[in-house]
Design a protein around this motif. Sequence first.
Motif, PDB file in Angstrom:
ATOM      1  N   SER A   1       0.840  -1.207   0.000  1.00 37.17           N
ATOM      2  CA  SER A   1       0.000   0.000   0.000  1.00 37.17           C
ATOM      3  C   SER A   1       0.872   1.253   0.000  1.00 37.17           C
ATOM      4  O   SER A   1       0.360   2.369  -0.083  1.00 37.17           O
TER       5      SER A   1
ATOM      6  N   GLY B   1       1.538  -2.320  -5.731  1.00 31.74           N
ATOM      7  CA  GLY B   1       0.229  -2.583  -5.164  1.00 31.74           C
ATOM      8  C   GLY B   1      -0.840  -2.652  -6.252  1.00 31.74           C
ATOM      9  O   GLY B   1      -0.533  -2.658  -7.448  1.00 31.74           O
ATOM     10  N   PRO B   2      -2.103  -2.690  -5.813  1.00 30.75           N
ATOM     11  CA  PRO B   2      -2.556  -2.588  -4.421  1.00 30.75           C
ATOM     12  C   PRO B   2      -2.496  -3.934  -3.691  1.00 30.75           C
ATOM     13  O   PRO B   2      -2.391  -4.986  -4.342  1.00 30.75           O
TER      14      PRO B   2
END
Length: 530
Positions: A287, A293-294
């Motif tokens: 994150s 990410g996610p």
Amino acid sequence: MAVDLSEQRRLAADSLRNVERLADVTELNSLFSEIEALNPPKPADFARIETWIERALVLRGRVPIHETRLESLRGLALPYSQSDREQDRRTNLELRSRIWTREWEGVLSTALEDSSPPLSPEIRSWARSHLAWARDRNEAEGEVPLDRRHTWRFARPALSWEHDQLSRLLRQAGDLSDSDHWSTLNHARRLLEVARVVLAASQPVVWKDAIAAIEESPRYGGLKISPQDGLTPLGEDPGSGLWEFGVVLPRLDEPQKRRPDGTFDLPTWCTVVLVLLPGGSFEMGSSDREEDGPPHEVSLEPFFISRYEVTQGAWKKVIGEEPSAYTFGTHFAEGEEAVTTLHPVENLTWDEARAGVRKLGLRLPTEAQWEYAARGGTASPWAWGDDSSQALRYANLRDRSYLKLSREPPGEPTDWSDGFPAHAVVGSFAPNAFGLHDVHGNVAEWVREGTYAYGIPRRASDGEGILISTAFKLHRGGSFGSLPDEARLDRRAASVRRTMNSRLGVRPARPLEGVWVRKAAEAAPPNRGG
């Protein structure tokens, strides 16, 4: 017109002998194709490999017949013209190879004696090892005859075709030599040794206790497996509580021996130790960085992964090559200890890594498998926790030793030294909770996929990403030149698949084969104590 029956019989017999001789071309091609399908061997392959060796020896026994026929054919060839001689000089691969090697020796000698600016220690070590190779080759091979005849012309096309077939057959039959350690015939003999060990290791009495112990272990949630071809149970790791298995390799002459602390006393020519991971669900991704990410949940079936990065000894033992930039016997720098066969193999392209682990009977892990294995059950940035200052115990990363060798600018302040200017012997640092060593640093590890964005479909069994790039391939874990933040568990990195350098190696995996079932939905988490 009278028919000479004896002459007809003679011609028919000659024709039959020619057909039988040329049938060996097909037989040899079949032998080479079949032996690839028998690597790695399974218990059922034992008899097939024995038969293969018998066929190869029979064919090799007919080589003198083919040599006599080839010599006879060459007696019928057209005269060796001046244009033929010039053609042979242009296409003499041995001569061209010798010229290239001599030129290469001169270039490396000049670079080492008079280079401005000075070579880095890493490049200097590489140049020294390759210069020694070039000199040894030049001394061993001697002069290549410049007048060796390669072009043979015939008045009849049928004779030309037969000559080409026999010439190719005899060249390829050289790969059935006893004296060449890496010949295909000797490779088959090593496979036969492996098949013999695999056959013994696959017997129910060997696997019975292992299967029962795994099913009863809380670490596996009631997982019941079947015997795995090519693996030998080594027992439960007292640190992680996970079961480990030895990969049976050609010329297996030194078995894995476990030390009291649960690690292995690896033989000089290292075999491969796999850890059976329970699988399950975990959160993958970061994150903190958009490109990593996610975070998202991934579920994996149980699978095996190597406890260590593949060593140079194992690679040489099975593949027969020494690709590493820092190959065993060389030195990172003056005064440093020599690299050994227990250092990780490196300088591999993605394709070389994939092909090499296949010869071990293994495969590259998917990116999801790699991150699940490296995490060892943790959700922290590093396998040891949240504090990057603890890296010295767990990971071979960028430090003062590395900066002294590489002469690179420090980047972020680096105030520690682990004593390793480049990669270290595998297992030199503490393992993660699954018992895996060097998941951070040492050498980065190629994984199966190319670059792709999280969120695309994944295969349910091993988490492989679908619709991926083929030009760029992912590698994970960072290397001895990485800062701690560059070696985080969620950090993704990619290189062109043909990239090769001293920081890229491999940690192979293998699916759980055969029938398996699990009673519990999830296995128990790893013991994080200690």
